[in-house]
Design a protein around this motif. Structure first.
Motif, mmCIF file in Angstrom:
data_model
loop_
_atom_site.group_PDB
_atom_site.id
_atom_site.type_symbol
_atom_site.label_atom_id
_atom_site.label_comp_id
_atom_site.label_asym_id
_atom_site.label_seq_id
_atom_site.Cartn_x
_atom_site.Cartn_y
_atom_site.Cartn_z
ATOM 1 N N TYR A 93 4.393 3.256 18.245
ATOM 2 C CA TYR A 93 4.505 4.260 17.171
ATOM 3 C C TYR A 93 3.539 5.422 17.427
ATOM 4 O O TYR A 93 3.903 6.594 17.267
ATOM 5 C CB TYR A 93 4.152 3.660 15.811
ATOM 6 C CG TYR A 93 5.204 2.772 15.173
ATOM 7 C CD1 TYR A 93 6.204 3.316 14.380
ATOM 8 C CD2 TYR A 93 5.168 1.393 15.317
ATOM 9 C CE1 TYR A 93 7.149 2.503 13.748
ATOM 10 C CE2 TYR A 93 6.107 0.574 14.698
ATOM 11 C CZ TYR A 93 7.100 1.138 13.920
ATOM 12 O OH TYR A 93 8.025 0.332 13.304
ATOM 13 N N ARG A 134 1.523 -10.091 0.835
ATOM 14 C CA ARG A 134 2.010 -10.301 2.202
ATOM 15 C C ARG A 134 0.902 -10.034 3.222
ATOM 16 O O ARG A 134 0.818 -10.684 4.248
ATOM 17 C CB ARG A 134 3.228 -9.399 2.459
ATOM 18 C CG ARG A 134 3.985 -9.794 3.705
ATOM 19 C CD ARG A 134 5.181 -8.893 3.920
ATOM 20 N NE ARG A 134 6.296 -9.200 3.066
ATOM 21 C CZ ARG A 134 7.256 -8.325 2.738
ATOM 22 N NH1 ARG A 134 7.205 -7.088 3.203
ATOM 23 N NH2 ARG A 134 8.261 -8.670 1.983
ATOM 24 N N VAL A 172 9.933 -1.009 15.173
ATOM 25 C CA VAL A 172 9.602 -1.593 16.479
ATOM 26 C C VAL A 172 8.678 -2.762 16.175
ATOM 27 O O VAL A 172 7.603 -2.574 15.585
ATOM 28 C CB VAL A 172 8.897 -0.562 17.384
ATOM 29 C CG1 VAL A 172 8.404 -1.242 18.660
ATOM 30 C CG2 VAL A 172 9.848 0.574 17.712
ATOM 31 N N THR A 193 -11.742 -0.340 1.526
ATOM 32 C CA THR A 193 -11.525 -0.607 0.102
ATOM 33 C C THR A 193 -12.241 -1.917 -0.215
ATOM 34 O O THR A 193 -12.822 -2.530 0.671
ATOM 35 C CB THR A 193 -10.026 -0.788 -0.198
ATOM 36 O OG1 THR A 193 -9.547 -1.866 0.603
ATOM 37 C CG2 THR A 193 -9.223 0.457 0.111
ATOM 38 N N VAL A 207 0.836 -1.210 0.000
ATOM 39 C CA VAL A 207 0.000 0.000 0.000
ATOM 40 C C VAL A 207 0.870 1.260 0.000
ATOM 41 O O VAL A 207 0.688 2.167 -0.822
ATOM 42 C CB VAL A 207 -0.943 0.020 1.230
ATOM 43 C CG1 VAL A 207 -1.622 1.376 1.372
ATOM 44 C CG2 VAL A 207 -1.989 -1.078 1.115
ATOM 45 N N ALA A 265 1.423 -0.670 8.111
ATOM 46 C CA ALA A 265 2.103 -1.945 8.382
ATOM 47 C C ALA A 265 1.051 -3.038 8.539
ATOM 48 O O ALA A 265 -0.155 -2.771 8.556
ATOM 49 C CB ALA A 265 2.964 -1.830 9.641
ATOM 50 N N ASP A 310 10.376 -0.263 8.417
ATOM 51 C CA ASP A 310 9.937 -1.626 8.090
ATOM 52 C C ASP A 310 10.914 -2.614 8.710
ATOM 53 O O ASP A 310 12.073 -2.287 8.971
ATOM 54 C CB ASP A 310 9.845 -1.850 6.570
ATOM 55 C CG ASP A 310 8.865 -2.971 6.223
ATOM 56 O OD1 ASP A 310 7.753 -2.661 5.756
ATOM 57 O OD2 ASP A 310 9.189 -4.157 6.456
HETATM 58 N N1 LIG Z 1 -4.819 -2.702 0.551
HETATM 59 C C1 LIG Z 1 -5.971 -2.508 1.082
HETATM 60 O O1 LIG Z 1 -6.945 -2.326 0.375
HETATM 61 C C2 LIG Z 1 -6.112 -2.423 2.569
HETATM 62 C C3 LIG Z 1 -7.368 -2.138 3.083
HETATM 63 C C4 LIG Z 1 -7.525 -2.039 4.463
HETATM 64 C C5 LIG Z 1 -6.440 -2.217 5.290
HETATM 65 N N2 LIG Z 1 -5.229 -2.524 4.770
HETATM 66 C C6 LIG Z 1 -4.148 -2.744 5.703
HETATM 67 O O2 LIG Z 1 -3.040 -1.959 5.351
HETATM 68 C C7 LIG Z 1 -1.870 -2.616 5.842
HETATM 69 C C8 LIG Z 1 -0.838 -2.656 4.735
HETATM 70 O O3 LIG Z 1 -1.272 -3.500 3.679
HETATM 71 P P1 LIG Z 1 -0.229 -3.961 2.561
HETATM 72 O O4 LIG Z 1 -1.005 -4.679 1.524
HETATM 73 O O5 LIG Z 1 0.637 -2.838 2.195
HETATM 74 O O6 LIG Z 1 0.620 -5.042 3.386
HETATM 75 P P2 LIG Z 1 2.161 -5.437 3.177
HETATM 76 O O7 LIG Z 1 2.323 -6.740 3.890
HETATM 77 O O8 LIG Z 1 2.542 -5.361 1.747
HETATM 78 O O9 LIG Z 1 2.958 -4.270 3.932
HETATM 79 C C9 LIG Z 1 3.024 -4.183 5.311
HETATM 80 C C10 LIG Z 1 4.472 -3.964 5.698
HETATM 81 O O10 LIG Z 1 4.497 -3.710 7.103
HETATM 82 C C11 LIG Z 1 5.719 -4.253 7.578
HETATM 83 N N3 LIG Z 1 5.630 -4.362 9.028
HETATM 84 C C12 LIG Z 1 5.028 -5.300 9.783
HETATM 85 N N4 LIG Z 1 5.142 -4.988 11.075
HETATM 86 C C13 LIG Z 1 5.801 -3.827 11.159
HETATM 87 C C14 LIG Z 1 6.201 -2.994 12.235
HETATM 88 N N5 LIG Z 1 5.917 -3.329 13.494
HETATM 89 N N6 LIG Z 1 6.852 -1.840 11.947
HETATM 90 C C15 LIG Z 1 7.129 -1.491 10.662
HETATM 91 N N7 LIG Z 1 6.788 -2.252 9.612
HETATM 92 C C16 LIG Z 1 6.132 -3.407 9.855
HETATM 93 C C17 LIG Z 1 5.858 -5.558 6.823
HETATM 94 O O11 LIG Z 1 7.185 -6.004 6.821
HETATM 95 C C18 LIG Z 1 5.365 -5.157 5.429
HETATM 96 O O12 LIG Z 1 6.446 -4.750 4.598
HETATM 97 C C19 LIG Z 1 -2.296 -3.989 6.343
HETATM 98 O O13 LIG Z 1 -2.456 -3.966 7.734
HETATM 99 C C20 LIG Z 1 -3.639 -4.166 5.678
HETATM 100 O O14 LIG Z 1 -4.494 -5.047 6.391
HETATM 101 C C21 LIG Z 1 -5.037 -2.628 3.419
#
Ligand SMILES: NC(=O)c1ccc[n+]([C@@H]2O[C@H](COP(=O)([O-])OP(=O)(O)OC[C@H]3O[C@@H](n4cnc5c(N)ncnc54)[C@H](O)[C@@H]3O)[C@@H](O)[C@H]2O)c1
Length: 439
Positions: free
Chosen positions: A206, A281, A122, A249, A26, A171, A85
């Protein structure tokens, strides 16, 4: 023109720093998108702040400025990005791995994206299972980690010269947990940080660091995070805006479009079965039952609150609602969401609706990140503090004042958002009564 603004809005001068825990699908789609739009390589489709207008005064007045011309927002050229990250990949490498955007587009954006190197995260494997990475802060207590994040924030501010900052959680989804004793007051929370209380999640560390640094905090995932008395009080006391949770979304967005329509026409619903396959992921983390439970809670609550079964028992009392998510690697970010909806009409005669949404999660989420960043900065410059309910439009589980049920109907949310902008600038609110046209 407005007679007098209802709130004093400080100008959007200087750079706006966007700090993002989670340099994943995202966030990189958002950052790459902004860089592409700045270079004329694409359009900000899906973004209200960039494309939407707001009608002012009467329908006959012909005043519909763009939102970005009506309220003073930061421009895309003023945005600078940083983040954390658990993996060391730059935003360029993370974007390539996420496979959301075409390699040929990313190649043109390599320079700005490769310059974004994630700071050490963290992280706690108890809160996010199934993934683990080397780029983490290991020393000291949770309070020491919060202080280290505050250092990161200060250094980012200095090195970029940003005059204002916003933090937005992109994240992974943390496991389900409820507010515990440690979350009740700021005092107990700070004590808990020093004592490494296991009830304090990384996202809360955070958020604490952001608020302590005077930075607004938005939560794009369904984690509890700021939805606790200690952090809510902190945001209000320090006059900092917060909002969340869980970007609206895909399938839930469709639900909040359809369910208000069925209810508006007093059509009944017996069952709503939603299932998804996704292979990114996010999908992998959501395979873990703890993280899925967090997601399930926000996804399930939507229908109940839109349909109000207590007010309409004959239509919605027996509604069977289930949500499933399955990790299916071949699909990557291109999710498929199926909905089977069993509705009934006049005299109880049944009908069915089937939806097959082949969506792109991060393509839908990226414009939401942009709008939230710009609106949270606007809120901060307008002196608005605590929960920003007017940003419910963007969330599956909008945060509200304790005791208040959230508004999920996307059209009511949109009216609330635009009325808030009108209110900020001292314009009449739009009620849609419209009797004056017939006098
Ligand atoms: N894409 C969508 O439509 C959507 C909708 C609603 C919610 N979300 C939420 O948005 C978030 C991101 O989605 P995404 O598809 O980019 O996921 P992603 O897995 O591609 O990215 C998340 C990143 O966060 C990192 N991460 C995990 N724990 C962490 C921490 N404690 N500190 C820093 N980084 C950390 C991971 O290594 C990963 O690179 C998720 O929680 C997802 O559920 C996404």
């Amino acid at each position: 023109m407005p007679v007098k603004d209802n709130v004093q809005i400080a100008p959007a001068e200087g750079k706006l720093g966007v700090l993002i825990p989670g340099i994943g699908a995202v966030s990189t789609t958002f950052i790459a998108g902004v860089e592409a739009i700045k270079r004329g390589l694409g359009l900000p489709v899906g973004s209200l702040t960039q494309l939407s207008t707001v009608r002012l005064g009467k329908r006959t007045d012909g005043r519909s400025p763009k939102i970005k011309d009506f309220v003073p927002l930061a421009g895309l050229d003023d945005l600078v990005f940083g983040g954390w990250d658990i993996y060391e990949d730059t935003a360029y490498e993370a974007a390539v791995n996420a496979k959301v955007l075409e390699p040929s587009l990313l190649a043109q954006l390599k320079e700005p994206l490769a310059a974004i190197k994630p700071m050490k995260a963290v992280f706690d494997p108890e809160y996010i299972r199934r993934i683990n990475g080397p780029n983490v802060k290991t020393k000291g207590s949770k309070m020491d980690k919060a202080l280290a994040l505050m250092d990161d924030i200060a250094q980012f501010r200095d090195s970029t010269g940003a005059s204002r900052l916003v933090m937005i959680w992109c994240a992974s989804t943390e496991v389900f947990h409820r507010a515990a004793a440690v979350h009740q007051t700021l005092e107990s929370f700070e004590k808990g940080l020093c004592n490494n209380d296991p009830e304090i999640a990384p996202s809360q560390i955070y958020a604490y660091a952001a608020l302590k640094s005077g930075v607004p905090f938005a939560n794009g995932a369904p984690n509890l995070t700021t939805d606790t008395p200690a952090l809510l009080d902190m945001a209000r006391d320090l006059s900092i805006p917060i909002c969340g949770k869980d970007f609206k979304t895909g399938q839930t967005f469709m639900k909040t479009l359809l369910a208000p329509g069925f209810k508006a026409r007093m059509l009944g619903i017996n069952g709503w079965f939603s299932t998804n396959i996704l292979g990114n992921r996010d999908g992998e983390v959501l395979e873990d039952p703890g993280s899925f439970k967090t997601k399930e809670e926000t996804k399930l609550s939507v229908l109940d609150q839109i349909l109000q079964p207590k007010l309409y028992p004959e239509l919605y009392k027996d509604l069977y609602h289930a949500v499933r998510i399955n990790y299916y690697p071949p699909r990557g970010d291109a999710k498929e969401g199926w909905d089977n909806i069993d509705i009934f009409g006049w005299l109880g005669y049944p009908m069915q609706i089937k939806i097959d949404f082949l969506c792109r999660d991060s393509i839908l989420a990226a414009p939401l990140v942009l709008d939230l960043v710009l609106f949270m900065d606007l809120a901060q410059r307008s002196g608005m503090r605590g929960i920003q309910e007017w940003l419910s439009f963007y969330f599956k589980a909008p945060m509200t004042a304790p005791g208040l049920y959230p508004e999920h109907d996307v059209f009511i949310q949109l009216m609330k958002l635009k009325n808030t902008l009108r209110w900020m600038r001292g314009e009449d609110l739009i009620t849609h009564l419209g009797l004056e046209y017939y006098d």
